[in-house]
Design a protein around this motif. Structure first.
Motif, PDB file in Angstrom:
ATOM      1  N   MET A   1     -42.734  65.848 -38.141  1.00 31.62           N
ATOM      2  CA  MET A   1     -42.385  64.695 -37.289  1.00 31.62           C
ATOM      3  C   MET A   1     -41.076  64.059 -37.769  1.00 31.62           C
ATOM      4  SD  MET A   1     -44.663  61.323 -36.323  1.00 31.62           S
ATOM      5  CE  MET A   1     -45.848  62.257 -35.379  1.00 31.62           C
ATOM      6  N   THR A   2     -40.296  63.580 -36.841  1.00 31.46           N
ATOM      7  CA  THR A   2     -39.016  62.951 -37.158  1.00 31.46           C
ATOM      8  C   THR A   2     -39.190  61.746 -38.090  1.00 31.46           C
ATOM      9  OG1 THR A   2     -38.093  63.628 -35.021  1.00 31.46           O
ATOM     10  CG2 THR A   2     -36.976  61.829 -36.170  1.00 31.46           C
ATOM     11  N   LYS A   3     -38.428  61.726 -39.159  1.00 30.49           N
ATOM     12  CA  LYS A   3     -38.436  60.587 -40.082  1.00 30.49           C
ATOM     13  C   LYS A   3     -37.500  59.488 -39.554  1.00 30.49           C
ATOM     14  CE  LYS A   3     -40.876  62.704 -43.328  1.00 30.49           C
ATOM     15  NZ  LYS A   3     -42.276  62.309 -43.585  1.00 30.49           N
ATOM     16  N   ILE A   4     -37.861  58.257 -39.859  1.00 29.43           N
ATOM     17  CA  ILE A   4     -37.034  57.122 -39.419  1.00 29.43           C
ATOM     18  C   ILE A   4     -36.441  56.422 -40.640  1.00 29.43           C
ATOM     19  CG2 ILE A   4     -37.092  54.854 -38.307  1.00 29.43           C
ATOM     20  CD1 ILE A   4     -39.319  56.070 -36.482  1.00 29.43           C
ATOM     21  N   PHE A   5     -35.119  56.478 -40.715  1.00 30.42           N
ATOM     22  CA  PHE A   5     -34.392  55.787 -41.779  1.00 30.42           C
ATOM     23  C   PHE A   5     -33.824  54.487 -41.220  1.00 30.42           C
ATOM     24  CE2 PHE A   5     -34.489  59.894 -43.768  1.00 30.42           C
ATOM     25  CZ  PHE A   5     -34.345  59.665 -45.134  1.00 30.42           C
ATOM     26  N   ALA A   6     -34.110  53.397 -41.880  1.00 32.71           N
ATOM     27  CA  ALA A   6     -33.585  52.094 -41.475  1.00 32.71           C
ATOM     28  C   ALA A   6     -32.125  51.993 -41.929  1.00 32.71           C
ATOM     29  CB  ALA A   6     -34.415  50.977 -42.085  1.00 32.71           C
ATOM     30  N   HIS A   7     -31.225  52.013 -40.970  1.00 33.96           N
ATOM     31  CA  HIS A   7     -29.781  52.045 -41.209  1.00 33.96           C
ATOM     32  C   HIS A   7     -29.291  50.711 -41.763  1.00 33.96           C
ATOM     33  CE1 HIS A   7     -25.501  52.086 -39.537  1.00 33.96           C
ATOM     34  NE2 HIS A   7     -25.550  53.167 -40.303  1.00 33.96           N
ATOM     35  N   ARG A   8     -28.792  50.761 -43.012  1.00 34.15           N
ATOM     36  CA  ARG A   8     -28.383  49.545 -43.735  1.00 34.15           C
ATOM     37  C   ARG A   8     -29.550  48.548 -43.811  1.00 34.15           C
ATOM     38  NH1 ARG A   8     -22.605  48.597 -40.564  1.00 34.15           N
ATOM     39  NH2 ARG A   8     -22.117  50.816 -40.347  1.00 34.15           N
ATOM     40  N   GLY A   9     -30.749  49.088 -43.884  1.00 32.23           N
ATOM     41  CA  GLY A   9     -31.947  48.271 -43.769  1.00 32.23           C
ATOM     42  C   GLY A   9     -32.245  48.078 -42.292  1.00 32.23           C
ATOM     43  N   SER A  10     -32.963  47.056 -41.964  1.00 33.60           N
ATOM     44  CA  SER A  10     -33.225  46.760 -40.550  1.00 33.60           C
ATOM     45  C   SER A  10     -32.054  45.940 -40.021  1.00 33.60           C
ATOM     46  CB  SER A  10     -34.544  45.981 -40.420  1.00 33.60           C
ATOM     47  OG  SER A  10     -34.887  45.808 -39.073  1.00 33.60           O
ATOM     48  N   ALA A  11     -30.896  46.607 -39.901  1.00 38.05           N
ATOM     49  CA  ALA A  11     -29.630  45.901 -39.653  1.00 38.05           C
ATOM     50  C   ALA A  11     -29.537  45.246 -38.278  1.00 38.05           C
ATOM     51  CB  ALA A  11     -28.451  46.859 -39.846  1.00 38.05           C
ATOM     52  N   GLY A  12     -30.398  45.650 -37.359  1.00 34.43           N
ATOM     53  CA  GLY A  12     -30.367  45.024 -36.041  1.00 34.43           C
ATOM     54  C   GLY A  12     -31.027  43.657 -36.018  1.00 34.43           C
ATOM     55  N   THR A  13     -31.876  43.411 -37.010  1.00 35.28           N
ATOM     56  CA  THR A  13     -32.635  42.153 -37.028  1.00 35.28           C
ATOM     57  C   THR A  13     -32.434  41.320 -38.294  1.00 35.28           C
ATOM     58  OG1 THR A  13     -34.549  43.335 -37.961  1.00 35.28           O
ATOM     59  CG2 THR A  13     -34.451  43.119 -35.553  1.00 35.28           C
ATOM     60  N   HIS A  14     -31.795  41.911 -39.307  1.00 39.08           N
ATOM     61  CA  HIS A  14     -31.590  41.228 -40.587  1.00 39.08           C
ATOM     62  C   HIS A  14     -30.186  41.531 -41.124  1.00 39.08           C
ATOM     63  CE1 HIS A  14     -35.918  41.112 -40.142  1.00 39.08           C
ATOM     64  NE2 HIS A  14     -36.025  40.314 -41.187  1.00 39.08           N
ATOM     65  N   PRO A  15     -29.667  40.713 -42.015  1.00 40.78           N
ATOM     66  CA  PRO A  15     -28.325  40.946 -42.564  1.00 40.78           C
ATOM     67  C   PRO A  15     -28.235  42.315 -43.242  1.00 40.78           C
ATOM     68  CG  PRO A  15     -29.079  38.738 -43.134  1.00 40.78           C
ATOM     69  CD  PRO A  15     -30.254  39.456 -42.559  1.00 40.78           C
ATOM     70  N   GLU A  16     -27.322  43.137 -42.765  1.00 40.25           N
ATOM     71  CA  GLU A  16     -27.232  44.524 -43.222  1.00 40.25           C
ATOM     72  C   GLU A  16     -26.997  44.667 -44.726  1.00 40.25           C
ATOM     73  OE1 GLU A  16     -22.789  46.142 -42.830  1.00 40.25           O
ATOM     74  OE2 GLU A  16     -23.621  45.644 -40.868  1.00 40.25           O
ATOM     75  N   ASN A  17     -27.577  45.732 -45.273  1.00 36.20           N
ATOM     76  CA  ASN A  17     -27.391  46.068 -46.685  1.00 36.20           C
ATOM     77  C   ASN A  17     -27.759  44.926 -47.642  1.00 36.20           C
ATOM     78  OD1 ASN A  17     -26.604  48.819 -46.806  1.00 36.20           O
ATOM     79  ND2 ASN A  17     -24.540  48.313 -46.121  1.00 36.20           N
ATOM     80  N   THR A  18     -28.779  44.167 -47.268  1.00 34.03           N
ATOM     81  CA  THR A  18     -29.292  43.116 -48.160  1.00 34.03           C
ATOM     82  C   THR A  18     -30.755  43.417 -48.457  1.00 34.03           C
ATOM     83  OG1 THR A  18     -30.043  41.649 -46.372  1.00 34.03           O
ATOM     84  CG2 THR A  18     -27.760  41.374 -47.153  1.00 34.03           C
ATOM     85  N   MET A  19     -31.266  42.797 -49.484  1.00 35.14           N
ATOM     86  CA  MET A  19     -32.651  43.072 -49.876  1.00 35.14           C
ATOM     87  C   MET A  19     -33.633  42.701 -48.766  1.00 35.14           C
ATOM     88  SD  MET A  19     -32.381  44.652 -52.693  1.00 35.14           S
ATOM     89  CE  MET A  19     -34.149  44.878 -52.889  1.00 35.14           C
ATOM     90  N   ILE A  20     -33.388  41.611 -48.040  1.00 36.32           N
ATOM     91  CA  ILE A  20     -34.363  41.243 -47.003  1.00 36.32           C
ATOM     92  C   ILE A  20     -34.359  42.256 -45.859  1.00 36.32           C
ATOM     93  CG2 ILE A  20     -34.364  38.784 -47.558  1.00 36.32           C
ATOM     94  CD1 ILE A  20     -32.773  38.334 -44.961  1.00 36.32           C
ATOM     95  N   ALA A  21     -33.236  42.912 -45.619  1.00 36.37           N
ATOM     96  CA  ALA A  21     -33.180  43.966 -44.602  1.00 36.37           C
ATOM     97  C   ALA A  21     -33.984  45.183 -45.058  1.00 36.37           C
ATOM     98  CB  ALA A  21     -31.733  44.363 -44.324  1.00 36.37           C
ATOM     99  N   PHE A  22     -33.951  45.464 -46.352  1.00 36.01           N
ATOM    100  CA  PHE A  22     -34.720  46.580 -46.895  1.00 36.01           C
ATOM    101  C   PHE A  22     -36.219  46.246 -46.927  1.00 36.01           C
ATOM    102  CE2 PHE A  22     -30.605  47.277 -49.412  1.00 36.01           C
ATOM    103  CZ  PHE A  22     -30.056  48.034 -48.388  1.00 36.01           C
ATOM    104  N   TYR A  23     -36.545  45.006 -47.284  1.00 36.10           N
ATOM    105  CA  TYR A  23     -37.952  44.585 -47.274  1.00 36.10           C
ATOM    106  C   TYR A  23     -38.531  44.732 -45.857  1.00 36.10           C
ATOM    107  CZ  TYR A  23     -36.804  42.127 -51.690  1.00 36.10           C
ATOM    108  OH  TYR A  23     -36.387  41.811 -52.965  1.00 36.10           O
ATOM    109  N   GLU A  24     -37.736  44.335 -44.872  1.00 35.58           N
ATOM    110  CA  GLU A  24     -38.192  44.407 -43.486  1.00 35.58           C
ATOM    111  C   GLU A  24     -38.423  45.858 -43.063  1.00 35.58           C
ATOM    112  OE1 GLU A  24     -39.077  43.202 -39.433  1.00 35.58           O
ATOM    113  OE2 GLU A  24     -39.309  42.341 -41.443  1.00 35.58           O
ATOM    114  N   ALA A  25     -37.546  46.748 -43.500  1.00 36.27           N
ATOM    115  CA  ALA A  25     -37.690  48.169 -43.167  1.00 36.27           C
ATOM    116  C   ALA A  25     -39.023  48.705 -43.668  1.00 36.27           C
ATOM    117  CB  ALA A  25     -36.534  48.964 -43.771  1.00 36.27           C
ATOM    118  N   GLU A  26     -39.384  48.325 -44.885  1.00 36.11           N
ATOM    119  CA  GLU A  26     -40.678  48.765 -45.423  1.00 36.11           C
ATOM    120  C   GLU A  26     -41.818  48.114 -44.646  1.00 36.11           C
ATOM    121  OE1 GLU A  26     -43.029  49.053 -49.679  1.00 36.11           O
ATOM    122  OE2 GLU A  26     -41.955  47.210 -49.196  1.00 36.11           O
TER     123      GLU A  26
END
Length: 242
Positions: A1-26
């Motif tokens: 199945m296709t894997k989904i990588f959160a680009h710069r974290g969840s960059a569409g909804t949170h500040p890109e390349n920040t910890m909160i964007a990565f937390y949101e991706a998880e």
């Protein structure tokens, strides 16, 4: 199945390349995160996309001209200033320390196309090894020479070649470059291209897949992974894909 990588974290909804964007991706169930790295004036590996801090922070100037201590003073909240208070530019080590106990995959893009950061490859690889993340990490870059160098430094860490325009005989090229993945701009991806990729055993991970119709198309093609600014939406659509 296709894997989904959160680009710069969840960059569409949170500040890109920040910890909160990565937390949101998880939190929303992404399979992995994608981030960009560069070096500071004092040789620290920082997570930021642009070579300057102008677009994503309240400061101006080149990343390479600041020490990390200086960079920490800027707010990387980007266009989400009304939603979030303060977000700092993280160190790669901060992200790896957080991701280590999770099951998340990781794509580290080396931003060394414009500026040849001396020692960036070795520093990043040393950090990956320190946290034992070799098997969960893909290194990528538009600088293909850098990717070949990374392969020589660490043959057990997968590399992926980023590119915008269609490549001539990509299967021969990817073998020469010792890479296991191609990370193409989505417009270059066709169904026949995917069939050939499977035949040659090459992973295809297109970017940046943000529109619902495009997500459905890539999932129908059964690409190995997508990079998206909207991992929650992508997960929802993938669940509905037959």
């Amino acid at each position: 199945m296709t894997k989904i990588f959160a680009h710069r974290g969840s960059a569409g909804t949170h500040p890109e390349n920040t910890m909160i964007a990565f937390y949101e991706a998880e939190r929303v169930g992404a399979d992995g995160i994608e981030l960009d790295v560069q070096l500071t004036k004092d040789g620290q590996i920082v997570v930021i996309h642009d070579e300057t801090i102008d677009r994503t922070t309240d400061g101006t100037g080149w990343v390479k001209d600041f020490t990390y201590r200086e960079l920490k003073q800027f707010n990387a909240v980007y266009k989400f200033v009304d939603q979030y208070d303060v977000c700092r530019i993280p160190l790669l080590e901060e992200v790896l320390a957080w991701i280590h106990p999770t099951s998340l995959l990781l794509n580290i893009e080396l931003k060394n196309g414009l500026i040849a950061y001396e020692g960036l490859e070795q520093k990043v690889i040393d950090m990956i090894r320190h946290y034992g993340l070799e098997e969960r990490t893909v290194l990528s870059s538009f600088n293909h020479n850098s990717m070949l160098f990374c392969h020589h430094l660490a043959p057990n860490i997968e590399t992926g070649l980023l590119y915008m325009e269609p490549l001539y005989d990509p299967w021969k090229y990817v073998r020469v470059m010792k890479a296991k993945g191609l990370h193409p701009y989505h417009r270059t991806v066709t169904e026949s291209f995917l069939h050939q990729a499977r035949h040659h055993g090459i992973a295809i991970r297109p970017f940046t897949i943000n529109k619902e119709s495009l997500m459905k198309k890539m999932f129908a093609y059964e690409v190995d992974a997508i990079f998206t600014d909207y991992p929650r939406l992508a997960k929802e659509i993938l669940k509905k894909t037959p």
